[in-house]
Design a protein around this motif. Structure first.
Motif, PDB file in Angstrom:
ATOM      1  N   LYS A  17       0.833  -1.213   0.000  1.00  0.00           N
ATOM      2  CA  LYS A  17       0.000   0.000   0.000  1.00  0.00           C
ATOM      3  C   LYS A  17       0.864   1.257   0.000  1.00  0.00           C
ATOM      4  O   LYS A  17       0.663   2.159  -0.812  1.00  0.00           O
ATOM      5  N   TYR A  18       1.847   1.314   0.889  1.00  0.00           N
ATOM      6  CA  TYR A  18       2.715   2.492   0.978  1.00  0.00           C
ATOM      7  C   TYR A  18       3.602   2.626  -0.263  1.00  0.00           C
ATOM      8  O   TYR A  18       3.857   3.734  -0.730  1.00  0.00           O
ATOM      9  N   ALA A  19       4.080   1.505  -0.777  1.00  0.00           N
ATOM     10  CA  ALA A  19       4.938   1.550  -1.958  1.00  0.00           C
ATOM     11  C   ALA A  19       4.163   2.015  -3.182  1.00  0.00           C
ATOM     12  O   ALA A  19       4.660   2.817  -3.972  1.00  0.00           O
ATOM     13  N   LEU A  20       2.931   1.543  -3.335  1.00  0.00           N
ATOM     14  CA  LEU A  20       2.106   1.964  -4.469  1.00  0.00           C
ATOM     15  C   LEU A  20       1.757   3.447  -4.385  1.00  0.00           C
ATOM     16  O   LEU A  20       1.609   4.119  -5.402  1.00  0.00           O
ATOM     17  N   ALA A  21       1.671   3.958  -3.170  1.00  0.00           N
ATOM     18  CA  ALA A  21       1.367   5.380  -2.953  1.00  0.00           C
ATOM     19  C   ALA A  21       2.630   6.254  -3.015  1.00  0.00           C
ATOM     20  O   ALA A  21       2.547   7.466  -2.838  1.00  0.00           O
ATOM     21  N   LEU A  22       3.780   5.638  -3.264  1.00  0.00           N
ATOM     22  CA  LEU A  22       5.073   6.340  -3.309  1.00  0.00           C
ATOM     23  C   LEU A  22       5.365   7.081  -2.004  1.00  0.00           C
ATOM     24  O   LEU A  22       5.907   8.187  -1.999  1.00  0.00           O
ATOM     25  N   ASN A  23       5.002   6.475  -0.897  1.00  0.00           N
ATOM     26  CA  ASN A  23       5.202   7.050   0.429  1.00  0.00           C
ATOM     27  C   ASN A  23       6.695   7.047   0.761  1.00  0.00           C
ATOM     28  O   ASN A  23       7.289   5.998   0.986  1.00  0.00           O
ATOM     29  N   SER A  24       7.299   8.215   0.795  1.00  0.00           N
ATOM     30  CA  SER A  24       8.748   8.308   0.988  1.00  0.00           C
ATOM     31  C   SER A  24       9.196   7.801   2.354  1.00  0.00           C
ATOM     32  O   SER A  24      10.332   7.334   2.497  1.00  0.00           O
ATOM     33  N   SER A  25       8.346   7.861   3.361  1.00  0.00           N
ATOM     34  CA  SER A  25       8.753   7.383   4.687  1.00  0.00           C
ATOM     35  C   SER A  25       8.973   5.868   4.686  1.00  0.00           C
ATOM     36  O   SER A  25       9.782   5.371   5.462  1.00  0.00           O
ATOM     37  N   LEU A  26       8.271   5.142   3.820  1.00  0.00           N
ATOM     38  CA  LEU A  26       8.494   3.694   3.706  1.00  0.00           C
ATOM     39  C   LEU A  26       9.940   3.428   3.315  1.00  0.00           C
ATOM     40  O   LEU A  26      10.607   2.580   3.897  1.00  0.00           O
ATOM     41  N   TYR A  27      10.429   4.165   2.329  1.00  0.00           N
ATOM     42  CA  TYR A  27      11.784   3.942   1.832  1.00  0.00           C
ATOM     43  C   TYR A  27      12.841   4.466   2.799  1.00  0.00           C
ATOM     44  O   TYR A  27      13.905   3.871   2.929  1.00  0.00           O
ATOM     45  N   GLU A  28      12.534   5.549   3.471  1.00  0.00           N
ATOM     46  CA  GLU A  28      13.488   6.111   4.420  1.00  0.00           C
ATOM     47  C   GLU A  28      13.624   5.227   5.659  1.00  0.00           C
ATOM     48  O   GLU A  28      14.705   5.103   6.229  1.00  0.00           O
ATOM     49  N   ASN A  29      12.538   4.594   6.060  1.00  0.00           N
ATOM     50  CA  ASN A  29      12.546   3.777   7.274  1.00  0.00           C
ATOM     51  C   ASN A  29      12.793   2.305   6.994  1.00  0.00           C
ATOM     52  O   ASN A  29      12.637   1.474   7.888  1.00  0.00           O
ATOM     53  N   ALA A  30      13.144   1.962   5.769  1.00  0.00           N
ATOM     54  CA  ALA A  30      13.414   0.562   5.418  1.00  0.00           C
ATOM     55  C   ALA A  30      14.776   0.171   5.982  1.00  0.00           C
ATOM     56  O   ALA A  30      15.801   0.331   5.343  1.00  0.00           O
ATOM     57  N   GLN A  31      14.757  -0.326   7.211  1.00  0.00           N
ATOM     58  CA  GLN A  31      16.007  -0.710   7.849  1.00  0.00           C
ATOM     59  C   GLN A  31      16.526  -2.004   7.234  1.00  0.00           C
ATOM     60  O   GLN A  31      15.782  -2.787   6.686  1.00  0.00           O
ATOM     61  N   ASN A  32      17.799  -2.173   7.368  1.00  0.00           N
ATOM     62  CA  ASN A  32      18.468  -3.341   6.815  1.00  0.00           C
ATOM     63  C   ASN A  32      18.298  -4.520   7.783  1.00  0.00           C
ATOM     64  O   ASN A  32      19.197  -4.860   8.533  1.00  0.00           O
ATOM     65  N   THR A  33      17.109  -5.143   7.755  1.00  0.00           N
ATOM     66  CA  THR A  33      16.830  -6.291   8.620  1.00  0.00           C
ATOM     67  C   THR A  33      16.405  -7.476   7.766  1.00  0.00           C
ATOM     68  O   THR A  33      16.055  -7.322   6.586  1.00  0.00           O
ATOM     69  N   GLN A  34      16.405  -8.627   8.357  1.00  0.00           N
ATOM     70  CA  GLN A  34      15.990  -9.843   7.656  1.00  0.00           C
ATOM     71  C   GLN A  34      14.531  -9.732   7.203  1.00  0.00           C
ATOM     72  O   GLN A  34      14.189 -10.151   6.102  1.00  0.00           O
ATOM     73  N   GLN A  35      13.676  -9.146   8.039  1.00  0.00           N
ATOM     74  CA  GLN A  35      12.263  -9.029   7.691  1.00  0.00           C
ATOM     75  C   GLN A  35      12.049  -8.088   6.500  1.00  0.00           C
ATOM     76  O   GLN A  35      11.269  -8.395   5.609  1.00  0.00           O
ATOM     77  N   THR A  36      12.749  -6.967   6.456  1.00  0.00           N
ATOM     78  CA  THR A  36      12.571  -6.060   5.320  1.00  0.00           C
ATOM     79  C   THR A  36      13.139  -6.677   4.046  1.00  0.00           C
ATOM     80  O   THR A  36      12.565  -6.501   2.974  1.00  0.00           O
ATOM     81  N   HIS A  37      14.238  -7.411   4.156  1.00  0.00           N
ATOM     82  CA  HIS A  37      14.770  -8.106   2.976  1.00  0.00           C
ATOM     83  C   HIS A  37      13.767  -9.141   2.477  1.00  0.00           C
ATOM     84  O   HIS A  37      13.556  -9.274   1.269  1.00  0.00           O
ATOM     85  N   LEU A  38      13.155  -9.857   3.396  1.00  0.00           N
ATOM     86  CA  LEU A  38      12.159 -10.872   3.028  1.00  0.00           C
ATOM     87  C   LEU A  38      10.940 -10.218   2.380  1.00  0.00           C
ATOM     88  O   LEU A  38      10.424 -10.717   1.372  1.00  0.00           O
ATOM     89  N   LEU A  39      10.465  -9.110   2.936  1.00  0.00           N
ATOM     90  CA  LEU A  39       9.330  -8.389   2.346  1.00  0.00           C
ATOM     91  C   LEU A  39       9.666  -7.890   0.937  1.00  0.00           C
ATOM     92  O   LEU A  39       8.870  -8.038   0.010  1.00  0.00           O
ATOM     93  N   ALA A  40      10.846  -7.309   0.782  1.00  0.00           N
ATOM     94  CA  ALA A  40      11.255  -6.792  -0.531  1.00  0.00           C
ATOM     95  C   ALA A  40      11.367  -7.921  -1.547  1.00  0.00           C
ATOM     96  O   ALA A  40      10.868  -7.811  -2.673  1.00  0.00           O
ATOM     97  N   LEU A  41      11.989  -9.017  -1.155  1.00  0.00           N
ATOM     98  CA  LEU A  41      12.123 -10.152  -2.067  1.00  0.00           C
ATOM     99  C   LEU A  41      10.762 -10.754  -2.399  1.00  0.00           C
ATOM    100  O   LEU A  41      10.516 -11.155  -3.545  1.00  0.00           O
ATOM    101  N   THR A  42       9.859 -10.780  -1.435  1.00  0.00           N
ATOM    102  CA  THR A  42       8.500 -11.273  -1.682  1.00  0.00           C
ATOM    103  C   THR A  42       7.803 -10.407  -2.723  1.00  0.00           C
ATOM    104  O   THR A  42       7.146 -10.918  -3.634  1.00  0.00           O
TER     105      THR A  42
END
Length: 191
Positions: A17-42
């Protein structure tokens, strides 16, 4: 469904939802964690499956053999995933040249993976007569999302982020286009 699976599912929908809306806070707060890597790869894998679905239907309409269908769909999905890693790499290398002390390659994988969210809608390209325009809209939408991700991830101006992203984007579009052109040709060769 376990708690982790439920959290991942909720995280996926919220991230989309946030990515489709181009919400910049999503990208700024995307910490380098296993969960965010898994979400991005998904998201990237969902985009690849969505893209491959369109190719599968086209190959079926062209009466491809099961072997050509399988190879075509796998190549299509693989081209999108490889394109993600290649585009991230080009962005990272150019970003290093501009700001040598900032994010690592893996730090950029998550935000750029999130930016592939519009590609999850690629199955809409199956709509007769609207497929190509929808595909172009989704490609530009993804480009804009990647520009936002790079701007936030590298902490640079929008103009610099656009320049960095535009260097690799045409190469990705050409590679995916070549795979799409080769699929119907392979069907004709089998006949």
């Amino acid at each position: 469904m376990s708690v982790n699976e439920n959290q991942l599912k909720q995280g996926l929908f919220k991230t989309l939802k946030y990515a489709l809306a181009l919400n910049s806070s999503l990208y700024e707060n995307a910490q380098n964690t296993q969960q965010t890597h898994l979400l991005a790869l998904t998201i990237v894998i969902l985009a690849a499956v969505s893209h491959a679905l369109g190719s599968a239907v086209i190959l079926l309409i062209n009466r491809a053999s099961p072997w050509i269908l399988l190879v075509g769909v796998l190549l299509d999905a693989l081209a999108l995933v490889i394109g993600y890693y290649f585009w991230t790499f080009t962005i990272w290398k150019i970003g290093q040249w501009l700001k040598p002390i900032d994010p690592t390659y893996s730090d950029l994988l998550s935000p750029i993976g999130f930016a592939y969210a519009p590609q999850v809608l690629n199955f809409l390209t199956l709509i007769p007569l609207l497929g190509r325009p929808i595909e172009l809209i989704l490609a530009v939408w993804s480009l804009l999302a990647v520009i936002v991700a790079v701007r936030q991830g590298l902490d640079i101006s929008t103009q610099k982020a656009a320049l960095i992203c535009l260097i690799g984007w045409p190469l990705i579009q050409i590679a995916i286009g070549l795979v799409q052109v080769a699929q119907p040709q392979s069907v004709r060769l089998q006949l």
